[in-house]
Write a protein that holds these residues in place. Structure first.
Motif, PDB file in Angstrom:
ATOM      1  N   ILE A   1     -22.766  -6.624 -18.626  1.00  0.00           N
ATOM      2  CA  ILE A   1     -21.766  -7.547 -18.080  1.00  0.00           C
ATOM      3  C   ILE A   1     -22.065  -7.973 -16.640  1.00  0.00           C
ATOM      4  O   ILE A   1     -21.573  -8.994 -16.178  1.00  0.00           O
ATOM      5  N   ARG A   2     -22.887  -7.189 -15.937  1.00  0.00           N
ATOM      6  CA  ARG A   2     -23.157  -7.488 -14.529  1.00  0.00           C
ATOM      7  C   ARG A   2     -23.728  -8.885 -14.311  1.00  0.00           C
ATOM      8  O   ARG A   2     -23.297  -9.590 -13.382  1.00  0.00           O
ATOM      9  N   PRO A   3     -24.697  -9.350 -15.139  1.00  0.00           N
ATOM     10  CA  PRO A   3     -25.227 -10.700 -14.908  1.00  0.00           C
ATOM     11  C   PRO A   3     -24.164 -11.796 -14.994  1.00  0.00           C
ATOM     12  O   PRO A   3     -24.237 -12.786 -14.262  1.00  0.00           O
ATOM     13  N   PHE A   4     -23.161 -11.624 -15.884  1.00  0.00           N
ATOM     14  CA  PHE A   4     -22.095 -12.618 -15.991  1.00  0.00           C
ATOM     15  C   PHE A   4     -21.315 -12.720 -14.690  1.00  0.00           C
ATOM     16  O   PHE A   4     -21.075 -13.814 -14.171  1.00  0.00           O
ATOM     17  N   TRP A   5     -20.899 -11.582 -14.156  1.00  0.00           N
ATOM     18  CA  TRP A   5     -20.101 -11.594 -12.932  1.00  0.00           C
ATOM     19  C   TRP A   5     -20.914 -12.108 -11.745  1.00  0.00           C
ATOM     20  O   TRP A   5     -20.386 -12.795 -10.878  1.00  0.00           O
ATOM     21  N   LYS A   6     -22.180 -11.782 -11.723  1.00  0.00           N
ATOM     22  CA  LYS A   6     -23.054 -12.285 -10.660  1.00  0.00           C
ATOM     23  C   LYS A   6     -23.125 -13.803 -10.716  1.00  0.00           C
ATOM     24  O   LYS A   6     -23.050 -14.490  -9.681  1.00  0.00           O
TER      25      LYS A   6
ATOM     26  N   VAL B   1     -20.986 -16.043 -12.445  1.00  0.00           N
ATOM     27  CA  VAL B   1     -19.730 -16.787 -12.383  1.00  0.00           C
ATOM     28  C   VAL B   1     -19.135 -16.788 -10.976  1.00  0.00           C
ATOM     29  O   VAL B   1     -18.458 -17.734 -10.568  1.00  0.00           O
ATOM     30  N   LEU B   2     -19.404 -15.755 -10.201  1.00  0.00           N
ATOM     31  CA  LEU B   2     -18.892 -15.664  -8.828  1.00  0.00           C
ATOM     32  C   LEU B   2     -19.864 -16.228  -7.798  1.00  0.00           C
ATOM     33  O   LEU B   2     -19.489 -16.409  -6.638  1.00  0.00           O
ATOM     34  N   GLY B   3     -21.102 -16.500  -8.209  1.00  0.00           N
ATOM     35  CA  GLY B   3     -22.108 -16.929  -7.234  1.00  0.00           C
ATOM     36  C   GLY B   3     -22.469 -15.814  -6.274  1.00  0.00           C
ATOM     37  O   GLY B   3     -22.796 -16.063  -5.106  1.00  0.00           O
ATOM     38  N   TYR B   4     -22.445 -14.572  -6.754  1.00  0.00           N
ATOM     39  CA  TYR B   4     -22.722 -13.404  -5.929  1.00  0.00           C
ATOM     40  C   TYR B   4     -24.205 -13.066  -5.952  1.00  0.00           C
ATOM     41  O   TYR B   4     -24.997 -13.662  -6.681  1.00  0.00           O
ATOM     42  N   THR B   5     -24.572 -12.048  -5.161  1.00  0.00           N
ATOM     43  CA  THR B   5     -25.965 -11.637  -5.072  1.00  0.00           C
ATOM     44  C   THR B   5     -26.031 -10.123  -4.940  1.00  0.00           C
ATOM     45  O   THR B   5     -25.006  -9.441  -4.851  1.00  0.00           O
ATOM     46  N   ASP B   6     -27.249  -9.589  -4.920  1.00  0.00           N
ATOM     47  CA  ASP B   6     -27.454  -8.154  -4.743  1.00  0.00           C
ATOM     48  C   ASP B   6     -27.391  -7.795  -3.269  1.00  0.00           C
ATOM     49  O   ASP B   6     -27.816  -8.567  -2.406  1.00  0.00           O
ATOM     50  N   GLU B   7     -26.874  -6.623  -2.979  1.00  0.00           N
ATOM     51  CA  GLU B   7     -26.926  -6.097  -1.623  1.00  0.00           C
ATOM     52  C   GLU B   7     -28.342  -5.625  -1.335  1.00  0.00           C
ATOM     53  O   GLU B   7     -29.083  -5.244  -2.254  1.00  0.00           O
ATOM     54  N   VAL B   8     -28.709  -5.657  -0.066  1.00  0.00           N
ATOM     55  CA  VAL B   8     -30.040  -5.179   0.320  1.00  0.00           C
ATOM     56  C   VAL B   8     -30.247  -3.748  -0.174  1.00  0.00           C
ATOM     57  O   VAL B   8     -29.417  -2.872   0.055  1.00  0.00           O
ATOM     58  N   GLY B   9     -31.334  -3.540  -0.893  1.00  0.00           N
ATOM     59  CA  GLY B   9     -31.658  -2.206  -1.373  1.00  0.00           C
ATOM     60  C   GLY B   9     -30.871  -1.774  -2.594  1.00  0.00           C
ATOM     61  O   GLY B   9     -30.971  -0.619  -3.023  1.00  0.00           O
ATOM     62  N   ALA B  10     -30.065  -2.670  -3.166  1.00  0.00           N
ATOM     63  CA  ALA B  10     -29.252  -2.330  -4.350  1.00  0.00           C
ATOM     64  C   ALA B  10     -29.397  -3.437  -5.380  1.00  0.00           C
ATOM     65  O   ALA B  10     -28.510  -4.263  -5.557  1.00  0.00           O
TER      66      ALA B  10
END
Length: 230
Positions: free
Chosen positions: A127-132, A134-143
């Protein structure tokens, strides 16, 4: 040499200067009387940070307050340089007759906080790719792993993290808010939430977090940095 600090080290290093450690950042809120004054306070902070401003400092300017956030962006962590900048910003505000120390007591306005949204999931990687997206979010540095949290790249929205479930629980809400508050403000926040009709579901993991619920059972957690090491 710039060194990464633990939660305890970061909190203790800035506590007496009015800053608080929240989710890998240092934050403080300065009360001002106008937007013009706010922009001046922000400009002074940027100036005192010098060439390190872009890598360490974020500023939220409002007519009644300026919220400063410090973090070493290339590490997504607090370093000794962030602490040095916090001290310098506090000193600059003090010379202008302003305080970085949060107000206390019943009825005092809240100082700083960060909100996270926690999503319960059986298949986090699924499910993580969907939320990434739909929200236009990104990964935190090192995560950047398939189960790591997501962040708003422009810092406007709350972080999203995923809580692993071992079985479906349809009787419980699957999304809840985590409200990260200064450790010394948590008791007051919980007290006011309970007085407003909430109930305490669990304090077994306090002071890392307390689970609260509204009258219909929808849950929210009040969290602090404490109780997470060791």
């Amino acid at each position: 040499m710039e060194q990464t600090l633990s939660r305890q080290e970061a909190s203790e290093a800035v506590q007496n200067y009015g800053w608080r450690f929240l989710l890998g950042t240092l934050q403080t809120s300065v009360r001002v009387g106008s937007l013009a004054q706010a922009t001046g306070v922000a400009a002074d902070a940027v100036a005192v940070c010098g060439d390190d401003a872009d890598r360490h400092l974020r500023v939220d300017v409002r007519p009644d307050r300026v919220v400063f956030t410090l973090q070493s962006s290339d590490r997504a962590a607090i370093t000794t340089r962030d602490v040095e900048l916090a001290h310098q910003i506090s000193a600059t505000a003090d010379r202008s007759g302003l305080l970085t120390e949060p107000e206390t007591g019943t009825g005092a306005p809240r100082s700083v906080q960060l909100v996270e949204i926690a999503i319960d999931a059986l298949d986090i990687a699924g499910i993580r790719p969907f939320w990434k997206a739909v929200l236009g979010y990104t990964d935190e540095v090192g995560a950047e792993g398939p189960e790591d949290p997501l962040i708003d790249p422009v810092g406007q929205g709350p972080a999203i993290w995923f809580q692993q479930m071992d079985r479906a629980r349809p009787q419980r809400n699957r999304i809840h808010f985590d409200i990260c508050v200064p450790h010394d403000e948590a008791p007051r926040r919980i007290e006011t939430a309970l007085a407003a009709g909430g109930r305490l579901v669990s304090a077994t993991r306090a002071p890392a977090f307390w689970v609260l619920a509204d009258l219909e059972g929808n849950e929210a957690c009040v969290t602090t940095w404490q109780g997470r090491d060791g």
